[in-house]
Design a protein around this motif. Structure first.
Motif, PDB file in Angstrom:
ATOM      1  N   ARG A  59       2.000  -5.930  -5.298  1.00  0.00           N
ATOM      2  CA  ARG A  59       1.646  -4.855  -6.297  1.00  0.00           C
ATOM      3  C   ARG A  59       2.466  -4.289  -7.332  1.00  0.00           C
ATOM      4  O   ARG A  59       3.538  -4.583  -6.929  1.00  0.00           O
ATOM      5  CB  ARG A  59       1.668  -3.540  -5.350  1.00  0.00           C
ATOM      6  CG  ARG A  59       0.647  -4.368  -3.663  1.00  0.00           C
ATOM      7  CD  ARG A  59      -0.317  -2.757  -2.577  1.00  0.00           C
ATOM      8  NE  ARG A  59      -0.461  -3.593  -2.313  1.00  0.00           N
ATOM      9  CZ  ARG A  59       0.174  -2.321  -0.260  1.00  0.00           C
ATOM     10  NH1 ARG A  59       0.780  -1.843  -1.043  1.00  0.00           N
ATOM     11  NH2 ARG A  59      -0.839  -2.897   0.726  1.00  0.00           N
ATOM     12  N   THR A  97      -4.686   9.959  -7.031  1.00  0.00           N
ATOM     13  CA  THR A  97      -4.451   8.950  -5.960  1.00  0.00           C
ATOM     14  C   THR A  97      -3.020  10.268  -5.549  1.00  0.00           C
ATOM     15  O   THR A  97      -2.868  10.889  -6.268  1.00  0.00           O
ATOM     16  CB  THR A  97      -4.045   7.815  -5.573  1.00  0.00           C
ATOM     17  OG1 THR A  97      -3.901   7.640  -3.996  1.00  0.00           O
ATOM     18  CG2 THR A  97      -2.471   8.188  -6.124  1.00  0.00           C
ATOM     19  N   PRO A 101       3.689   5.708  -7.045  1.00  0.00           N
ATOM     20  CA  PRO A 101       4.107   4.226  -6.484  1.00  0.00           C
ATOM     21  C   PRO A 101       5.240   4.272  -6.690  1.00  0.00           C
ATOM     22  O   PRO A 101       6.140   3.397  -6.276  1.00  0.00           O
ATOM     23  CB  PRO A 101       3.241   3.595  -7.608  1.00  0.00           C
ATOM     24  CG  PRO A 101       2.830   4.338  -8.945  1.00  0.00           C
ATOM     25  CD  PRO A 101       2.173   5.924  -8.429  1.00  0.00           C
ATOM     26  N   THR A 104       6.093   5.857  -2.870  1.00  0.00           N
ATOM     27  CA  THR A 104       5.587   4.451  -1.869  1.00  0.00           C
ATOM     28  C   THR A 104       4.070   3.988  -2.675  1.00  0.00           C
ATOM     29  O   THR A 104       3.414   4.142  -3.671  1.00  0.00           O
ATOM     30  CB  THR A 104       4.779   5.071  -1.048  1.00  0.00           C
ATOM     31  OG1 THR A 104       5.673   5.767  -0.466  1.00  0.00           O
ATOM     32  CG2 THR A 104       4.094   4.446   0.402  1.00  0.00           C
ATOM     33  N   GLU A 106       1.621   1.661  -2.992  1.00  0.00           N
ATOM     34  CA  GLU A 106       1.121   1.590  -1.769  1.00  0.00           C
ATOM     35  C   GLU A 106      -1.090   0.863  -2.432  1.00  0.00           C
ATOM     36  O   GLU A 106      -0.954   1.817  -3.935  1.00  0.00           O
ATOM     37  CB  GLU A 106      -0.107   3.023  -0.974  1.00  0.00           C
ATOM     38  CG  GLU A 106      -0.234   4.057  -1.516  1.00  0.00           C
ATOM     39  CD  GLU A 106      -0.838   4.949  -0.335  1.00  0.00           C
ATOM     40  OE1 GLU A 106       0.410   4.926   0.423  1.00  0.00           O
ATOM     41  OE2 GLU A 106      -1.191   6.239  -0.590  1.00  0.00           O
ATOM     42  N   ASN A 107      -2.240   0.365  -2.033  1.00  0.00           N
ATOM     43  CA  ASN A 107      -3.356   0.576  -2.807  1.00  0.00           C
ATOM     44  C   ASN A 107      -4.117   1.900  -1.801  1.00  0.00           C
ATOM     45  O   ASN A 107      -4.116   1.478  -0.820  1.00  0.00           O
ATOM     46  CB  ASN A 107      -4.432  -0.707  -2.041  1.00  0.00           C
ATOM     47  CG  ASN A 107      -4.818  -1.831  -2.480  1.00  0.00           C
ATOM     48  OD1 ASN A 107      -6.169  -0.052  -2.981  1.00  0.00           O
ATOM     49  ND2 ASN A 107      -5.655  -2.711  -2.730  1.00  0.00           N
ATOM     50  N   PRO A 108      -4.264   2.580  -2.810  1.00  0.00           N
ATOM     51  CA  PRO A 108      -5.126   3.838  -2.097  1.00  0.00           C
ATOM     52  C   PRO A 108      -6.448   3.063  -1.516  1.00  0.00           C
ATOM     53  O   PRO A 108      -6.255   4.186  -0.153  1.00  0.00           O
ATOM     54  CB  PRO A 108      -5.264   4.661  -3.096  1.00  0.00           C
ATOM     55  CG  PRO A 108      -4.395   4.379  -4.411  1.00  0.00           C
ATOM     56  CD  PRO A 108      -3.865   2.639  -4.282  1.00  0.00           C
ATOM     57  N   GLU A 110      -9.092  -0.018  -0.226  1.00  0.00           N
ATOM     58  CA  GLU A 110      -9.488  -1.465  -0.505  1.00  0.00           C
ATOM     59  C   GLU A 110     -10.665  -1.579   0.275  1.00  0.00           C
ATOM     60  O   GLU A 110     -10.957  -0.752   0.891  1.00  0.00           O
ATOM     61  CB  GLU A 110      -8.249  -2.332  -0.322  1.00  0.00           C
ATOM     62  CG  GLU A 110      -7.750  -1.910   1.015  1.00  0.00           C
ATOM     63  CD  GLU A 110      -6.235  -2.603   0.554  1.00  0.00           C
ATOM     64  OE1 GLU A 110      -6.598  -3.994   0.587  1.00  0.00           O
ATOM     65  OE2 GLU A 110      -5.192  -2.107   1.774  1.00  0.00           O
ATOM     66  N   THR A 119      -5.882   4.028   2.225  1.00  0.00           N
ATOM     67  CA  THR A 119      -4.171   4.318   2.515  1.00  0.00           C
ATOM     68  C   THR A 119      -4.015   5.868   2.659  1.00  0.00           C
ATOM     69  O   THR A 119      -2.748   6.549   2.812  1.00  0.00           O
ATOM     70  CB  THR A 119      -2.908   3.255   2.184  1.00  0.00           C
ATOM     71  OG1 THR A 119      -2.917   1.752   2.353  1.00  0.00           O
ATOM     72  CG2 THR A 119      -1.502   3.852   2.282  1.00  0.00           C
ATOM     73  N   GLU A 205      -2.826  -5.564  -7.217  1.00  0.00           N
ATOM     74  CA  GLU A 205      -2.739  -6.613  -6.162  1.00  0.00           C
ATOM     75  C   GLU A 205      -3.393  -7.858  -5.978  1.00  0.00           C
ATOM     76  O   GLU A 205      -4.127  -7.967  -6.073  1.00  0.00           O
ATOM     77  CB  GLU A 205      -2.960  -5.951  -4.659  1.00  0.00           C
ATOM     78  CG  GLU A 205      -2.513  -6.065  -3.204  1.00  0.00           C
ATOM     79  CD  GLU A 205      -2.695  -5.726  -2.285  1.00  0.00           C
ATOM     80  OE1 GLU A 205      -2.410  -5.825  -1.235  1.00  0.00           O
ATOM     81  OE2 GLU A 205      -2.760  -4.397  -2.487  1.00  0.00           O
TER      82      GLU A 205
END
Length: 226
Positions: A59, A97, A101, A104, A106-108, A110, A119, A205
């Motif tokens: 990502r 979100t 980043p 952390t 992350e992909n909030p 998906e 997430t 991602e």
């Protein structure tokens, strides 16, 4: 005499990325993993370029600080983006979100098939995921850990080399409306907790062992000053 608004009743952020570099500590917060990169590109007008690594799941993202929430009135987030590589085997989240980043990555939110996986505890925005049944932009949200019912806009991401403008508007009740290139494309009710502090994020991602590249021409964020 009654007081009047000074003209600064809105909190606004606009970044056109037309500077030599971005301060990645005090201006834009970034996150990248496994050879993913993010940096200003000296394209015409300036863009901020995200490049993933070449490992499935890598990502790259950038965001504002956690300065924004919707409970004071209308919250707006907009980004003008262009894929540099072909729109294949990847996921995007562009919106608000609750995690930056740089802390952390992350992909909030998906999607696999028609099933959302969140997430983030609170997030709202546009999601595109080639693991989903439909290769189109979705308006999505998660409120206090509970996924909202998403809306399929039916609009596909623009082909590589073509810009597309994504705009999400969230009202004081946490309901969201979604616009693509200025056209209203759907809404999501109870999309996010209106009192939660949020950042505006652009996240990509890769879903394969291949590098993906995304340019962001501009971001615009606005909310009522409380």
């Amino acid at each position: 005499m009654a007081s009047t608004d000074t003209g600064f009743g809105k909190v606004k952020l606009f970044n056109d990325f037309n500077c030599p570099v971005v301060d990645e500590t005090n201006d834009i917060l970034v996150g990248a993993e496994n050879s993913s990169t993010e940096a200003i590109s000296t394209a015409n007008g300036g863009v901020f370029r995200l490049t993933t690594g070449a490992t499935d799941g890598n990502r790259a993202a950038f965001s504002t600080s956690l300065n924004y929430q919707a409970d004071g009135g209308l919250l707006i987030g907009e980004a003008r983006i262009k894929s540099v590589t072909a729109i294949t085997i990847r996921a995007y989240f562009i919106g608000f979100t609750d995690v930056v980043p740089s802390g952390t990555l992350e992909n909030p939110i998906e999607m696999s098939g028609t099933t959302l996986t969140s997430t983030a505890d609170d997030a709202v925005g546009f999601m595109y995921d080639t693991d989903s049944t439909n290769d189109t932009w979705y308006g999505v949200g998660v409120k206090a850990g509970a996924d909202a019912v998403p809306v399929n806009t039916g609009v596909a991401p623009a082909a590589a080399g073509t810009y597309q403008t994504l705009r999400v508007e969230v009202n004081a009740d946490g309901n969201a409306r979604f616009f693509i290139d200025g056209k209203y494309e759907g809404s999501v009710s109870s999309a996010v907790t209106a009192s939660t502090a949020l950042c505006f994020i652009v996240m990509m991602e890769t879903r394969s062992a291949a590098t993906k590249v995304l340019d962001t021409d501009l971001i615009y964020v606005e909310m009522s000053r409380t």
